[in-house]
Structure formats: structure tokens, C-alpha cells
Motif scaffolding. Sequence first.
Motif, PDB file in Angstrom:
ATOM      1  N   TRP A 122      43.623  24.215  11.277  1.00 19.41           N
ATOM      2  CA  TRP A 122      43.050  23.434  11.205  1.00 19.41           C
ATOM      3  C   TRP A 122      43.347  22.636  12.133  1.00 19.41           C
ATOM      4  O   TRP A 122      43.983  21.757  12.370  1.00 19.41           O
ATOM      5  CB  TRP A 122      43.271  22.746   9.290  1.00 19.41           C
ATOM      6  CG  TRP A 122      43.520  21.359   9.006  1.00 19.41           C
ATOM      7  CD1 TRP A 122      42.662  20.696   9.118  1.00 19.41           C
ATOM      8  CD2 TRP A 122      44.917  20.540   8.967  1.00 19.41           C
ATOM      9  NE1 TRP A 122      42.988  19.427   8.955  1.00 19.41           N
ATOM     10  CE2 TRP A 122      45.669  19.375   8.571  1.00 19.41           C
ATOM     11  CE3 TRP A 122      46.125  20.901   9.227  1.00 19.41           C
ATOM     12  CZ2 TRP A 122      45.558  18.245   8.523  1.00 19.41           C
ATOM     13  CZ3 TRP A 122      47.446  20.438   9.818  1.00 19.41           C
ATOM     14  CH2 TRP A 122      47.154  19.153   8.610  1.00 19.41           C
ATOM     15  N   ARG A 123      45.238  22.760  12.583  1.00 23.35           N
ATOM     16  CA  ARG A 123      46.264  22.145  13.562  1.00 23.35           C
ATOM     17  C   ARG A 123      44.718  22.124  14.622  1.00 23.35           C
ATOM     18  O   ARG A 123      45.417  21.123  14.872  1.00 23.35           O
ATOM     19  CB  ARG A 123      47.286  22.606  13.649  1.00 23.35           C
ATOM     20  CG  ARG A 123      48.540  22.351  12.760  1.00 23.35           C
ATOM     21  CD  ARG A 123      49.387  23.281  12.396  1.00 23.35           C
ATOM     22  NE  ARG A 123      50.642  22.749  11.663  1.00 23.35           N
ATOM     23  CZ  ARG A 123      51.355  23.885  11.169  1.00 23.35           C
ATOM     24  NH1 ARG A 123      51.869  24.821  11.841  1.00 23.35           N
ATOM     25  NH2 ARG A 123      52.232  22.876  10.109  1.00 23.35           N
ATOM     26  N   LEU A 133      45.508  27.373   8.033  1.00 22.25           N
ATOM     27  CA  LEU A 133      46.553  25.882   8.323  1.00 22.25           C
ATOM     28  C   LEU A 133      46.825  26.123  10.276  1.00 22.25           C
ATOM     29  O   LEU A 133      46.836  25.155  10.760  1.00 22.25           O
ATOM     30  CB  LEU A 133      48.010  26.377   8.243  1.00 22.25           C
ATOM     31  CG  LEU A 133      49.375  25.057   8.381  1.00 22.25           C
ATOM     32  CD1 LEU A 133      48.528  23.695   8.007  1.00 22.25           C
ATOM     33  CD2 LEU A 133      50.299  25.642   7.985  1.00 22.25           C
ATOM     34  N   ARG A 152      46.240  32.160   3.970  1.00 20.81           N
ATOM     35  CA  ARG A 152      46.660  30.714   4.382  1.00 20.81           C
ATOM     36  C   ARG A 152      47.198  30.162   5.758  1.00 20.81           C
ATOM     37  O   ARG A 152      46.383  29.221   6.463  1.00 20.81           O
ATOM     38  CB  ARG A 152      47.441  30.348   3.879  1.00 20.81           C
ATOM     39  CG  ARG A 152      47.980  28.962   3.117  1.00 20.81           C
ATOM     40  CD  ARG A 152      48.675  28.933   2.434  1.00 20.81           C
ATOM     41  NE  ARG A 152      49.559  29.803   1.789  1.00 20.81           N
ATOM     42  CZ  ARG A 152      50.613  29.499   2.275  1.00 20.81           C
ATOM     43  NH1 ARG A 152      51.613  29.442   2.703  1.00 20.81           N
ATOM     44  NH2 ARG A 152      51.652  31.030   1.783  1.00 20.81           N
ATOM     45  N   ALA A 186      47.093  22.931   2.326  1.00 24.22           N
ATOM     46  CA  ALA A 186      48.141  21.843   2.090  1.00 24.22           C
ATOM     47  C   ALA A 186      47.809  20.930   1.619  1.00 24.22           C
ATOM     48  O   ALA A 186      47.120  20.706   1.134  1.00 24.22           O
ATOM     49  CB  ALA A 186      48.141  22.481   4.017  1.00 24.22           C
TER      50      ALA A 186
END
Length: 231
Positions: free
Chosen positions: A221-222, A218, A214, A172
Amino acid sequence: MTVARSERLLVLLQVMRRYRQPVSGATLAAETGVSLRTLYRDIASLQAQGALIEGEAGLGYILKPGFMLPPMMFSQEEIEALVLGSRWVAKMADPILAAGAVDALQKIAAVLPVELSEEIDNSTLLVAAPRNREDRSDLAMIRKAIRAEHMLDLAYRDEKGALTERRVWPFALGFFDSVRVMIGWCELRQGFRHFRTDRIVSAVSTGKRYPRRRPALLKEWRRSEGISAPG
């Protein structure tokens, strides 16, 4: 087609996009505020325009992906959002992405009805010039690596000036008023890290895919940052 009906069809499309399984006509009629008879006519109109709506009365309906909205069906708020977003990217992003934003807005304007095209030219939603920090890295290459899920070898200088070499799985890019941040999984630190692009001394794509997808990175991570997915 009147403006009111165009707006109604747009609302119906937006409602149908929320459903992954067939939804009854009665539910759609209730959510869009029309009679069941009108709902059936609106579905037939959308199908005639190319919307991939499957189903029938009594069984439910589902909208398949891939339908492009006719330009006349943009609302004024949507036009303003496109203008503001494109202007923001043109001011804040790297030159290649900025040029893409300008070109995209010109393509949209070219196919809009005259009255809506004029809204683009006359929009009073402005974006201030950013307080730029010089990027040493190639953001276009970083975006390409993110899309391809390729690992990057970085030389990175931290806030104290220390230089380290990292292998990172980028997934990102964050754009802020004064800085841009690449987000990735750092093999050296064995965790998610945020790399300011103005502190990236060099970035080289390995051409090799990292072992995870990916979207999964993501999502994780969020969750680690307590960030909700955009609705």
C-alpha cells in the motif's frame, strides 16, 4: 552517572540499533564522537545495566533486541514527544485507546526521576479538541481484527450515500483531526481502499485470517501511494 554520560550512553544505544550486523568499535566511536577507550567503557556500562551487547574489541559489537532504557536516560525532547503523543491520542482516538494513552503516560511518570516527572505535569505542549464525527463502528474491534489479520464484513455508505457490502482485509487505521480512516484490501473492488469510519454502518469480524500478511499489505500500500516507510 552524570547527565552528560547518560546522554552519551543513550546516543550509543540509538546508533547501535541502526546496525543489524556487528559493527566495529572504531565506527561506533566515530559516530558517537568519543575515543575508542571511552567507547569500550560505555559498552561495559551498558552491559552492566542489562543491555544485550555481544562482541568484543577487534571483532565488532551488536545490540540484541529487548533492552529497556532506564527512565533516567530519556532526554527532555523524548519526554516532550511522549507527552505530546499521549495527549494527541487521548484527544483524537476512540475512548479505549484514549484511556490507554492516559494510563501509559501515568506509568511512565511513576518511574521517572522527580525532575523529569514534573516536566510531564508542566508541559506546555497542548493539543486542541478535535472536530469529531460520530463513529458507528467499534474501533477497538477493528484494531483487534488488524492485529489478528482477520477479515471484516462491512456495510459501508459512500460519499453519495450509496450502501454497499464489502469483505475487507484491514491492516491500518489513520487518525486525522476530523476523521478516522480504515485502510484495507477490498475483495469487491480488488484493490486497496480507504474507509472513513464514520461511514461504516456495521463491521463484523469473520474470525478468519486473510491470505496475506499484514506487513506485506502495508508495504505494498505504501508503495502504491508513494509513501516512504517511517524512519
